[in-house]
Design a protein around this motif. Structure first.
Motif, mmCIF file in Angstrom:
data_model
loop_
_atom_site.group_PDB
_atom_site.id
_atom_site.type_symbol
_atom_site.label_atom_id
_atom_site.label_comp_id
_atom_site.label_asym_id
_atom_site.label_seq_id
_atom_site.Cartn_x
_atom_site.Cartn_y
_atom_site.Cartn_z
ATOM 1 N N LEU A 234 0.832 -1.192 0.000
ATOM 2 C CA LEU A 234 0.000 0.000 0.000
ATOM 3 C C LEU A 234 0.873 1.251 0.000
ATOM 4 O O LEU A 234 1.621 1.491 0.941
ATOM 5 N N THR A 236 1.478 4.978 0.749
ATOM 6 C CA THR A 236 0.858 5.996 1.609
ATOM 7 C C THR A 236 1.637 7.298 1.483
ATOM 8 O O THR A 236 2.871 7.286 1.375
ATOM 9 N N GLN A 278 -4.598 3.387 -4.679
ATOM 10 C CA GLN A 278 -5.120 2.918 -3.394
ATOM 11 C C GLN A 278 -6.511 2.297 -3.553
ATOM 12 O O GLN A 278 -6.810 1.262 -2.953
ATOM 13 N N PHE A 282 -7.763 -1.435 -2.716
ATOM 14 C CA PHE A 282 -8.881 -1.657 -1.810
ATOM 15 C C PHE A 282 -9.888 -2.632 -2.428
ATOM 16 O O PHE A 282 -10.397 -3.534 -1.753
ATOM 17 N N LEU A 292 -2.512 -7.516 1.432
ATOM 18 C CA LEU A 292 -2.054 -6.129 1.391
ATOM 19 C C LEU A 292 -1.194 -5.808 2.612
ATOM 20 O O LEU A 292 -1.577 -6.086 3.745
ATOM 21 N N ARG A 294 1.794 -2.779 4.283
ATOM 22 C CA ARG A 294 2.360 -1.439 4.242
ATOM 23 C C ARG A 294 3.687 -1.445 4.987
ATOM 24 O O ARG A 294 3.999 -2.396 5.718
ATOM 25 N N VAL A 321 -2.251 -5.024 6.224
ATOM 26 C CA VAL A 321 -3.292 -4.000 6.314
ATOM 27 C C VAL A 321 -4.662 -4.669 6.297
ATOM 28 O O VAL A 321 -4.941 -5.510 5.434
ATOM 29 N N THR A 323 -8.972 -4.382 6.198
ATOM 30 C CA THR A 323 -9.948 -3.587 5.457
ATOM 31 C C THR A 323 -10.325 -2.332 6.236
ATOM 32 O O THR A 323 -10.442 -1.241 5.664
ATOM 33 N N GLU A 325 -8.530 -0.682 8.482
ATOM 34 C CA GLU A 325 -7.409 0.259 8.492
ATOM 35 C C GLU A 325 -7.274 0.950 7.142
ATOM 36 O O GLU A 325 -6.958 2.136 7.061
ATOM 37 N N PHE A 326 -7.549 0.222 6.076
ATOM 38 C CA PHE A 326 -7.388 0.773 4.736
ATOM 39 C C PHE A 326 -8.354 1.932 4.509
ATOM 40 O O PHE A 326 -8.012 2.928 3.868
ATOM 41 N N GLU A 327 -9.555 1.804 5.024
ATOM 42 C CA GLU A 327 -10.544 2.869 4.847
ATOM 43 C C GLU A 327 -10.072 4.167 5.493
ATOM 44 O O GLU A 327 -10.391 5.263 5.019
ATOM 45 N N TYR A 329 -6.949 5.230 5.567
ATOM 46 C CA TYR A 329 -5.986 5.835 4.650
ATOM 47 C C TYR A 329 -6.693 6.570 3.512
ATOM 48 O O TYR A 329 -6.229 7.623 3.060
#
Length: 361
Positions: A234, A236, A278, A282, A292, A294, A321, A323, A325-327, A329
């Motif tokens: 991912l 960032t 990103q 996702f 995924l 990071r 990562v 799901t 936590e990804f939201e 970002y």
């Protein structure tokens, strides 16, 4: 003449608990030296600098200044395992740095960088009229995380390919050995993978210091190949807030405002590319097409991992990562860094720029 290469080697040998919070190495010209003469060479080679930035002695260094006129710096600090996570202010003034070096080396190597000072580095052309250069620079800075993530994905795929070859070679050389699990590995199918990812070449020679040697007979050998082939990184956005630089002639405030606008426009364009990558990740994660990860913080790297598979050496600086936590970002605001030309005589500084922060250290 005398060289100071051993100085870098000596500092690199300091213990990890040296608490070296600030390090400044600056080459200055003698007062009597005429500007018509070339700068004396004080470092025969910058190779020891690679050892310095990889040293645990810099583990807590927050302010790092290395100013050696006209010496190319990017290759010297591009190392597989830099110890520069704590650096928040980097000053490479007078060295030779170009925009690609900023996006592909400096920003990836210094993940927590807040202030970058590149005075007298000629990162833009020496023309008196600049149009488009700062827009390109802004876009390169914003998309730097994409390049870093893809570079790491490429290395993981290379490791997987080497392991697959080792297991298959072992199976051929010793057919009586029980290697049913490794030899039944399914290779990735060609075609669309649910993610826009480049097909990286595996023909380039991989250096030994980048890829750890793993025993192909281990029980997790086959599973590790499948995992590594499925991993995506991912990208960032970084933490850069100010970028200090100089141009060929003293700019007017109108020019400064124009360049800041160009830089912000390029940054915004690059940020949209980052956001698009990103979102594709996702989608792939939500459909269970990828695993995924990071880049981990220094604190996260010290935490033990319960999953044996995640204890692979090539994953030591990565964390998975989720799901949820990804939201988070996706919702993070991305503001463009501010340009400061205050290193030039008669030009005001941007509030809390790298120059001003360095004065307080």
């Amino acid at each position: 003449g005398s060289y100071f290469d051993n100085l870098l080697t000596h500092v690199a040998s300091w213990p990890s608990d040296s608490q070296l919070q600030r390090l400044s190495i600056v080459q200055t010209s003698p007062p009597e030296m005429s500007s018509h003469f070339a700068q004396p060479i004080v470092f025969f080679s910058l190779q020891p600098l690679a050892g310095l930035v990889s040293s645990s002695a810099l583990r807590k260094t927050a302010h790092f200044r290395f100013s050696v006129p006209n010496r190319p710096i990017a290759d010297a600090i591009r190392t597989p395992k830099p110890r520069l996570d704590a650096v928040t202010l980097l000053d490479l003034s007078t060295t030779s740095v170009n925009p690609n070096a900023i996006s592909k080396t400096l920003l990836p190597q210094f993940p927590n960088l807040i202030h970058l000072i590149l005075d007298e580095c000629a990162i833009v052309s020496r023309a008196t009229e600049l149009t488009g250069e700062f827009s390109t620079l802004g876009q390169l800075c914003a998309t730097s995380p994409i390049d870093k993530a893809r570079s790491r994905e490429k290395k993981l795929k290379e490791i997987a390919a080497l392991r697959r070859t080792a297991i298959e070679s072992a199976s051929v050389s010793n057919p009586t050995t029980e290697t049913s699990a490794p030899t039944q590995l399914k290779k990735s199918k060609k075609g669309r993978r649910g993610l826009a990812a480049p097909a990286f070449s595996l023909r380039e020679k991989v250096s030994d210091n980048q890829l750890p040697v793993v025993d192909s007979s281990t029980s997790i050998g086959a599973d590790s190949i499948i995992l590594l082939e499925k991993i995506r990184i991912l990208p960032t956005q970084g933490k850069l807030q100010t970028l200090c630089t100089t141009v060929f002639t003293t700019p007017t405030q109108e020019q400064i405002d124009f360049w800041q606008g160009e830089f912000a426009a390029g940054w915004t364009k690059g940020s949209r590319s980052l956001e698009a990558v990103q979102k594709r990740l996702f989608s792939s994660l939500a459909h269970h097409l990828i695993r995924l990860f990071r880049f981990a913080t220094p604190e996260e790297q010290l935490q033990p991992k319960e999953d044996e598979m995640l204890k692979l050496p090539e994953l030591e600086d990565l964390v998975e990562v989720t799901t949820e936590e990804f939201e988070v970002y996706l919702q993070m605001p991305i503001q463009p860094p501010r340009l400061c030309f205050g290193g030039m005589e008669g030009v005001p500084h941007v509030e809390m720029c790298g120059h001003q922060v360095s004065w307080k250290l």
